[in-house]
Design a protein around this motif. Sequence first.
Motif, PDB file in Angstrom:
ATOM      1  N   ALA C 186      43.041  37.075  27.877  1.00 46.68           N
ATOM      2  CA  ALA C 186      42.057  38.029  28.380  1.00 46.68           C
ATOM      3  C   ALA C 186      42.747  39.215  29.032  1.00 46.68           C
ATOM      4  O   ALA C 186      42.338  40.364  28.844  1.00 46.68           O
ATOM      5  CB  ALA C 186      41.132  37.332  29.384  1.00 46.68           C
ATOM      6  N   LEU C 189      43.907  41.519  26.426  1.00 49.02           N
ATOM      7  CA  LEU C 189      42.818  42.300  25.845  1.00 49.02           C
ATOM      8  C   LEU C 189      42.383  43.414  26.790  1.00 49.02           C
ATOM      9  O   LEU C 189      42.131  44.544  26.366  1.00 49.02           O
ATOM     10  CB  LEU C 189      41.628  41.387  25.536  1.00 49.02           C
ATOM     11  CG  LEU C 189      41.755  40.545  24.258  1.00 49.02           C
ATOM     12  CD1 LEU C 189      40.560  39.633  24.132  1.00 49.02           C
ATOM     13  CD2 LEU C 189      41.876  41.433  23.045  1.00 49.02           C
ATOM     14  N   ILE C 190      42.327  43.079  28.073  1.00 54.49           N
ATOM     15  CA  ILE C 190      41.917  44.101  29.042  1.00 54.49           C
ATOM     16  C   ILE C 190      42.925  45.241  29.043  1.00 54.49           C
ATOM     17  O   ILE C 190      42.576  46.426  28.975  1.00 54.49           O
ATOM     18  CB  ILE C 190      41.782  43.486  30.449  1.00 54.49           C
ATOM     19  CG1 ILE C 190      40.625  42.497  30.486  1.00 54.49           C
ATOM     20  CG2 ILE C 190      41.587  44.570  31.487  1.00 54.49           C
ATOM     21  CD1 ILE C 190      40.502  41.785  31.794  1.00 54.49           C
ATOM     22  N   TRP C 217      34.374  43.064  22.125  1.00 51.04           N
ATOM     23  CA  TRP C 217      35.562  42.904  22.956  1.00 51.04           C
ATOM     24  C   TRP C 217      35.224  42.369  24.330  1.00 51.04           C
ATOM     25  O   TRP C 217      35.905  41.495  24.865  1.00 51.04           O
ATOM     26  CB  TRP C 217      36.272  44.256  23.102  1.00 51.04           C
ATOM     27  CG  TRP C 217      37.004  44.601  21.866  1.00 51.04           C
ATOM     28  CD1 TRP C 217      36.796  45.667  21.075  1.00 51.04           C
ATOM     29  CD2 TRP C 217      38.035  43.844  21.260  1.00 51.04           C
ATOM     30  NE1 TRP C 217      37.639  45.617  20.015  1.00 51.04           N
ATOM     31  CE2 TRP C 217      38.415  44.517  20.106  1.00 51.04           C
ATOM     32  CE3 TRP C 217      38.685  42.639  21.586  1.00 51.04           C
ATOM     33  CZ2 TRP C 217      39.414  44.045  19.272  1.00 51.04           C
ATOM     34  CZ3 TRP C 217      39.674  42.177  20.753  1.00 51.04           C
ATOM     35  CH2 TRP C 217      40.021  42.889  19.608  1.00 51.04           C
ATOM     36  N   ILE C 221      36.659  39.032  26.076  1.00 49.03           N
ATOM     37  CA  ILE C 221      37.371  39.000  27.355  1.00 49.03           C
ATOM     38  C   ILE C 221      36.662  38.042  28.306  1.00 49.03           C
ATOM     39  O   ILE C 221      37.289  37.215  28.988  1.00 49.03           O
ATOM     40  CB  ILE C 221      37.436  40.411  27.962  1.00 49.03           C
ATOM     41  CG1 ILE C 221      38.332  41.302  27.115  1.00 49.03           C
ATOM     42  CG2 ILE C 221      37.939  40.358  29.384  1.00 49.03           C
ATOM     43  CD1 ILE C 221      38.361  42.724  27.576  1.00 49.03           C
ATOM     44  N   SER C 272      34.963  40.024  38.306  1.00 56.20           N
ATOM     45  CA  SER C 272      34.787  40.678  37.012  1.00 56.20           C
ATOM     46  C   SER C 272      33.326  40.815  36.658  1.00 56.20           C
ATOM     47  O   SER C 272      32.970  40.891  35.485  1.00 56.20           O
ATOM     48  CB  SER C 272      35.485  39.868  35.913  1.00 56.20           C
ATOM     49  OG  SER C 272      36.751  39.487  36.305  1.00 56.20           O
TER      50      SER C 272
END
Lengths: 111, 166, 639
Positions: C186, C189-190, C217, C221, C272
């Motif tokens: 993750a 990806l971030i 996406w 994530i 998040s």
Amino acid sequence: MPPLPQLSLSGVVPFNWYLILSVILFALGVAGFLFRRNIITVFMSIELMLNAVNLTFISFSYKMNQNDGHIFSFFVMVVAAAEAAVGLAIILTVFKNRQTLEIDEVSSLKN
Amino acid sequence: MDAILFLLFAGVAVLCGINLVLQTHPISSALSLVGVMGALALIYLQLGGEFIAMAQLIVYAGAVMVLFVFVIMLLNEGKERKVHRKLWVRWAGAPLLFAFVAMMSAIVVRILPPSEGVTFGKMTQGTAQAVGTKLFTIYLLPFEVTSVLILIAIIGAIVLASKEVD
Amino acid sequence: MQLWLIPLLPLAGFLLNGVFGRKLSKPVVNAIAVGSVLLSFLWVLKTLNALGAFSGGLEEAYKEHYFTWIQSGTFNIGVDFAVDRLTAIWLMIVTGVGLLIHIYAVGYMAHESGYYRFFAYLNLFMFFMLVLVLGANYLLLFVGWEGVGLCSYLLIGFYFLEKFATDAGNKAFIVNRIGDFGFVLAVFLIGNHFKTLDFASVFAQVKTMPVEANIGWITAIGLLLLLGATGKSAQIPLYVWLPDAMAGPTPVSALIHAATMVTAGIYMIARSAELYLHSSMALDVVAIIGIATAFVAATIGLCQTDIKKVFAYSTVSQLGYMFVGLGTGAFSAGVWHVMTHAFFKALLFLGAGSVIHALSGEQDLRKMGGLAKKIPITCIVLFCAGVAIAGVPFTSGHYSKDAILEAAYLHAPWMYWIGVVTAGMTAFYVFRALFLCFFGEYRGDLQDSHGHDAHGHDAHGHDAHGHGGIHESPPVMWIPLAILALLSLGGGFINIPQYLEPMFKPVEGAPEWLGYIAIAVGLGGIGLAALFYLVSPAIPEALASTFATPYRWILNKYFVDEFYDATVVEPMIDGSRVFLWRVADARIVDGAVNGAGTVARSVGSLLRLAQSGYIRNYAAWVVGGSILVIAYMGLRGSF
């Protein structure tokens, strides 16, 4: 096949005959080097090869009308003399150690 | 005339060369080599190399070959023993050499077509004066270096051939 | 504001105790360990006060930048600490409850060997947890994440001479690693999509993006972060390490596996929130996993016989509740439950530790009973915790659980009903444990006159205890319990959703009757437990024999561990041994290395034939070679 040179008695020798003679003598030297077993004979074949090379030098020196080839040939002779001296000394030593002059006996580096 | 002389001397040289290779006793080979050198000296003369011809006779044939003869006689080994070689070696040697000669000759002829001839007397630079001048001016350094080389050879020969110290 | 002091004080405690602890005397070790956490707590108070956290300030995050850690082109990661209201809550919980547990541990571990090592690890854990909470980017969060995992491993395997302890430590670390794999993906990806890992920047960018309807996406994530959270916060499928982690000392279970480390997943998801709000599918998955875990863990807890295991499954179940809170969009409800859970779960564990300490190591519920008169303080505080967890009105647990159930109802009514049933089961099994422990006849082996060596399952190691009989814990142990009891009862009045309103929208519009049903079910659970274990103890045995197969399944935790063993662990071991070791390593790698040698040798022996030692052979080769060269050049016509 290039045309064979005319053989005339007027006395002009084609130039490349000298070179061919040099080749033949050189080849004979190589033959002696490869196929004789006596060390001294091998050494003499080397001298024969050197002579052939000398002939080539002189021939080309004639062709170019300069005497530098003569000088090279002179040096070749000097070096051949030195080499002959040292080489024969080595042969004497080898004979002292192995009591034989056969080149095949000098093979300590064999696998 | 030149041609005949050349062919004569060349023939002598080649025959002596063949003799050198074929003879079993080394002393015969040595004498053949002397013959080769003599013939070659005469050919050098024809090519205008007077000095070299004399040097060849005096130094090469007269000193180096004498040295060879001394050593042969000193060691006194005698004839070479006959050895059994493999079949293909015995029969392949001569043809191969012949092929080599033919190839080289072909190349030589191709490069230098038989255009010009050699006449005796055309080369005038081969005198001792001319050669000597060049030797001691332009080629002085190699001359000195070869002197050193001979010196080293002498020392080497003495060291190698001297008796072992017990 | 010197935020860095907050984690660094416990780190200093770790270094001092770790390096010098062996030579220091116990009071000095205590002073260093407890003192560092106390100083950190005081500094937290001072900092939050200065930032206005207690007086309505701190609406924006306060950030301190220390130095740039990674710089690569335009990708910049700095070591930054940030404090906002969410962080403030966690800071108070971690340092406050941590302080109480440290004080408790002074008494609990008094007779253990490796005393200084325990406190060193505990301080190290505090450091990493504080870094996790204070970090202002995903990388610092991950540093803390990994660090607490490491400390968990070290502390679970604290009694490293016992195999089951080290096995449990290994299991915890390895299962956590699987979650961390998802977390790392993750983070990649971030970093890839938002070109930064800084919270503020990432969330600012996410705010401008539309909510994802399908899998995109952001969903990826979110799901990968969730995988990390299931590992750290013991949700399905990676919860299996938490019950085994009870092999560690009880203060460890209280601090790490109840109050702080396992809440790291909740913190991360709450942090998040912006990401999850933009992906409805990820939020749904969070809620579903939460409710499933809550239900399953509660059912397992119904039949456990080890007191610590009961509370462990309770922790898993309550964490599931928190996930439900987060997943239904009520982030602040989840966070509220974190806080109240920290109070009453830490109290439950510490109280259980008090009981175990009193019984010189006994942990089996079947061997307890009738302890109410002998250890009254422990009994009282544990019952305080019990009512809190059952959701009795006006306790802290009631408010937070209510908030979550309301949000669940508004999101999907079936979640609410399952949550209510789970709440009933929670009340039931906690009070089952308490009744079995404190009431009825004493069923254990200990004589009242002098202490036996009844070694329990956490290898408590009370070898030369020497105390007489079943005794109450010393004040250093029950004073923190009392404080926690007060917090469990009264902590509900700290209105977290209102506090977090600038960050998370509170949930509104739930019907009134939801709360009443939850209260009724909770009280019903307590009543049922009283019926089964106080009034007529024959009923549970009858039920167990009637429903033998379900009982066996629940007792064996649904054989999940065995299932994992067969499907994952054994194939991996086999694959590693058979394929990787024998084939890949021995044959391929060794073969290549040895083969290189063999090839070199054979080439060498081939080439050796050329070294005949005969000079004429050499000459022949020279002549042959030169003839070839001349022939080639002649044919090419380059003369």
